[in-house]
Design an enzyme around this catalytic site. Structure first.
Site, short mmCIF file in Angstrom:
data_model
loop_
_atom_site.label_atom_id
_atom_site.label_comp_id
_atom_site.label_asym_id
_atom_site.label_seq_id
_atom_site.Cartn_x
_atom_site.Cartn_y
_atom_site.Cartn_z
N ASP A 193 0.85 -1.19 0.00
CA ASP A 193 0.00 0.00 0.00
C ASP A 193 0.88 1.24 0.00
O ASP A 193 1.90 1.31 0.70
CB ASP A 193 -0.91 0.00 1.23
CG ASP A 193 -2.05 1.00 1.10
OD1 ASP A 193 -3.21 0.56 0.98
OD2 ASP A 193 -1.79 2.22 1.11
N ILE A 194 0.50 2.23 -0.78
CA ILE A 194 1.30 3.45 -0.93
C ILE A 194 1.27 4.31 0.34
O ILE A 194 2.16 5.14 0.57
CB ILE A 194 0.80 4.26 -2.15
CG1 ILE A 194 1.90 5.16 -2.70
CG2 ILE A 194 -0.47 5.04 -1.84
CD1 ILE A 194 1.58 5.75 -4.06
N ASN A 197 -12.94 -3.04 2.23
CA ASN A 197 -13.98 -2.03 2.23
C ASN A 197 -14.82 -2.14 0.96
O ASN A 197 -14.28 -2.41 -0.12
CB ASN A 197 -13.35 -0.64 2.31
CG ASN A 197 -12.54 -0.46 3.58
OD1 ASN A 197 -12.99 -0.82 4.66
ND2 ASN A 197 -11.33 0.07 3.45
N GLN A 257 -15.06 2.69 0.57
CA GLN A 257 -14.14 2.12 -0.42
C GLN A 257 -13.69 3.24 -1.36
O GLN A 257 -14.51 3.87 -2.02
CB GLN A 257 -14.86 1.03 -1.22
CG GLN A 257 -13.99 0.38 -2.29
CD GLN A 257 -14.74 -0.70 -3.07
OE1 GLN A 257 -15.97 -0.82 -2.96
NE2 GLN A 257 -14.01 -1.47 -3.86
N HIS A 313 -10.21 -5.37 -3.30
CA HIS A 313 -8.88 -5.57 -2.73
C HIS A 313 -9.01 -5.94 -1.26
O HIS A 313 -9.93 -5.50 -0.57
CB HIS A 313 -7.99 -4.33 -2.89
CG HIS A 313 -8.61 -3.05 -2.42
ND1 HIS A 313 -9.56 -2.39 -3.15
CD2 HIS A 313 -8.43 -2.32 -1.29
CE1 HIS A 313 -9.93 -1.29 -2.50
NE2 HIS A 313 -9.26 -1.24 -1.36
N LEU A 314 -8.04 -6.73 -0.84
CA LEU A 314 -7.91 -7.12 0.56
C LEU A 314 -6.73 -6.37 1.13
O LEU A 314 -5.64 -6.37 0.54
CB LEU A 314 -7.63 -8.62 0.58
CG LEU A 314 -8.04 -9.48 1.76
CD1 LEU A 314 -9.55 -9.45 1.95
CD2 LEU A 314 -7.57 -10.91 1.50
N HIS A 315 -6.94 -5.70 2.25
CA HIS A 315 -5.83 -5.11 2.98
C HIS A 315 -5.32 -6.17 3.96
O HIS A 315 -6.11 -6.71 4.75
CB HIS A 315 -6.27 -3.91 3.82
CG HIS A 315 -6.81 -2.75 3.06
ND1 HIS A 315 -6.09 -1.60 2.83
CD2 HIS A 315 -8.02 -2.54 2.47
CE1 HIS A 315 -6.82 -0.73 2.16
NE2 HIS A 315 -8.01 -1.27 1.93
P1 AMP Z 1 -9.86 1.49 0.11
O1 AMP Z 1 -10.20 2.75 0.87
O2 AMP Z 1 -10.19 0.24 0.86
O3 AMP Z 1 -10.43 1.51 -1.29
O4 AMP Z 1 -8.28 1.46 0.01
C1 AMP Z 1 -7.54 1.90 -1.08
C2 AMP Z 1 -6.09 1.79 -0.71
O5 AMP Z 1 -5.31 1.94 -1.88
C3 AMP Z 1 -5.59 2.87 0.28
O6 AMP Z 1 -5.06 2.22 1.44
C4 AMP Z 1 -4.51 3.60 -0.50
O7 AMP Z 1 -3.42 4.00 0.29
C5 AMP Z 1 -4.12 2.58 -1.55
N1 AMP Z 1 -3.55 3.11 -2.77
C6 AMP Z 1 -4.05 4.11 -3.53
N2 AMP Z 1 -3.28 4.30 -4.61
C7 AMP Z 1 -2.27 3.39 -4.54
C8 AMP Z 1 -1.16 3.07 -5.36
N3 AMP Z 1 -0.91 3.74 -6.49
N4 AMP Z 1 -0.33 2.09 -4.96
C9 AMP Z 1 -0.57 1.41 -3.82
N5 AMP Z 1 -1.61 1.64 -3.01
C10 AMP Z 1 -2.46 2.63 -3.36
#
Ligand code: AMP
Length: 125
Positions: free
Chosen positions: A35-36, A96, A103, A109-111
């Protein structure tokens, strides 16, 4: 019900190779990357390569091969991180979905979060 998949979402662009990512593992049907904006010492995102918006969408429409590959990949990453509770300190998975789930990226996606005590699952609204 039909889910409309936005093929311009950030994860679609990562899958297309248009945006770089820090890959953790990649299989035929699944990609995992850091995750970024990590919320814990380990914060890995696991995504199917197919165009699924949410976990329920994936569960309903993905092939058995995609589903098996996705969950095996998740398990292997937890083992590789050394966080499975049999030998490590544990972790949390979160997915989410939609408005109330807050979301941000409309590609399932799975965190995987690990590496520190994560507290109770939910804060008060
Ligand atoms: P969600 O709120 O569950 O949709 O989570 C989206 C996740 O994607 C967040 O934790 C962001 O930090 C992550 N994210 C967004 N852009 C990128 C990216 N380019 N590379 C890696 N993670 C990302």
């Amino acid at each position: 019900m039909t889910y409309a998949y936005d093929d311009q979402n950030i994860f679609a662009k990562i899958l297309a190779g248009d945006i770089p990512n820090k890959t953790v593992s990649e299989t035929e049907h699944t990609l995992a990357f850091h995750d970024i904006n990590p919320q814990a010492p380990h914060h890995v995102l696991v995504i199917p390569k197919g165009p699924y918006v949410t976990g329920d969408h994936f569960a309903r429409d993905a092939s058995d091969a995609e589903i098996i590959d996705f969950w095996r990949t998740y398990g292997a990453i937890c083992a590789d991180l050394g966080v499975t509770p049999d030998t490590g300190e544990g972790y949390r998975i979160i997915s989410n979905a939609g408005r109330d789930g807050v979301q941000d990226v409309p590609h399932f996606h799975l965190h995987i979060l690990a590496g520190r005590p994560l507290g109770r699952m939910l804060n008060p609204a």
